[in-house]
Design a protein around this motif. Structure first.
Motif, PDB file in Angstrom:
ATOM      1  N   GLU A  29     101.292  31.175 -40.550  1.00  0.00           N
ATOM      2  CA  GLU A  29     102.628  31.251 -39.978  1.00  0.00           C
ATOM      3  C   GLU A  29     102.625  32.160 -38.752  1.00  0.00           C
ATOM      4  O   GLU A  29     102.071  33.259 -38.771  1.00  0.00           O
ATOM      5  N   ASP A  86     103.791  24.495 -45.468  1.00  0.00           N
ATOM      6  CA  ASP A  86     104.404  25.598 -46.210  1.00  0.00           C
ATOM      7  C   ASP A  86     104.236  25.413 -47.720  1.00  0.00           C
ATOM      8  O   ASP A  86     105.164  25.621 -48.494  1.00  0.00           O
ATOM      9  N   THR A 106     104.973  28.555 -34.959  1.00  0.00           N
ATOM     10  CA  THR A 106     103.565  28.264 -35.231  1.00  0.00           C
ATOM     11  C   THR A 106     103.152  27.109 -34.335  1.00  0.00           C
ATOM     12  O   THR A 106     103.848  26.085 -34.281  1.00  0.00           O
ATOM     13  N   MET A 137     100.950  28.172 -43.162  1.00  0.00           N
ATOM     14  CA  MET A 137     102.082  27.333 -42.790  1.00  0.00           C
ATOM     15  C   MET A 137     101.682  25.861 -42.808  1.00  0.00           C
ATOM     16  O   MET A 137     102.433  24.988 -43.265  1.00  0.00           O
TER      17      MET A 137
END
Length: 255
Positions: free
Chosen positions: A32, A67, A193, A3
């Motif tokens: 994540e 991401d 997260t 993430m």
């Protein structure tokens, strides 16, 4: 895919002989749904990492990827829809002349959210306050309640990542566990997260699956929670931090 991916992050304040290298080549990644800890003594650079990620401190080198996409400088509004920060001091992070309603409604207005009243009431409910707190001022709240408002403000934009800068260090010990348990519950419910900065190894061991130990702007050692709890550190600095976290014993007090 991670993430959040931090690669070779550097932050320098000043120039020439007066330059201070606050961060030097710090790298780590956060999966994540993971809660990732950063620990170290005061001045180690751990809070600077969070400020660099969210664009409050200019980077002098390295990359931050969210991401799978490298972040632009300055951060765009879409970034703040996905990443929010909770600051250390709940007394300083809320405007003293703004009601809680205004504190929570401003980010909704800035980012064009609808159903604002419902979102405000839902956010207050989620952090255990309720709509009765909506039109109070910060000075009418306890420290723990103010930090719950700060968490509600961060969550109201429905982010995926929370950056937590010592979120309980300014609170009484009796309130710290309540806020940590709240954060744990919200992460599980929302699939959030976390990147949590703390000088308290007990807090990190409770909240985080993995952690990074920092000293003088450098990443010293990466550990899992299991390695931390089993005292399986490989670096002297980390072992000293672990020893310091145990506090003093009567045997250590001279007669």
């Amino acid at each position: 895919m991670a993430m959040l991916d931090i690669h070779d992050l550097a932050v320098t304040f000043g120039h020439g002989a007066r330059a201070v290298h606050a961060l030097r080549g710090v790298s780590f990644s956060v999966n994540e749904g993971e809660s990732y800890g950063i620990v170290g003594e005061s001045g180690s650079g751990k809070s600077t990492v969070l400020r660099a990620i969210c664009g409050l401190t200019p980077m002098s080198g390295g990359t931050v990827t969210l991401d799978g996409k490298a972040l632009a400088t300055p951060r765009d509004p879409a970034f703040y829809r996905r990443v929010q920060m909770v600051f250390q001091d709940p007394y300083a992070s809320l405007h003293p002349r703004h009601t809680i309603d205004r504190v929570l409604s401003e980010p909704l207005a800035i980012h064009g959210f609808d159903r604002r009243e419902n979102r405000i009431e839902q956010a207050l409910d989620e952090v255990g306050l309720g709509k009765g707190f909506r039109f109070r001022y910060p000075h009418q709240l306890s420290g723990g309640q103010r930090q719950r408002v700060a968490i509600a403000r961060a969550l109201i934009l429905e982010p995926k990542v929370l950056l937590l800068d010592e979120p309980t260090s300014a609170l009484d010990a009796s309130i710290q566990a309540e806020v940590l348990n709240l954060l744990d519950r919200l992460r599980a419910e929302r699939g959030l997260t976390y990147v949590l900065v703390s000088h308290d190894l007990a807090v990190v061991a409770h909240m985080c699956e993995r952690l990074l130990v920092m000293q003088h702007g450098l990443a010293v050692e990466a550990l899992t929670r299991e390695a931390l709890q089993a005292s399986r550190a490989t670096q002297d600095y980390t072992r000293n931090l672990m020893a310091a976290s145990l506090g003093f014993t009567r045997a250590a007090i001279p007669a």
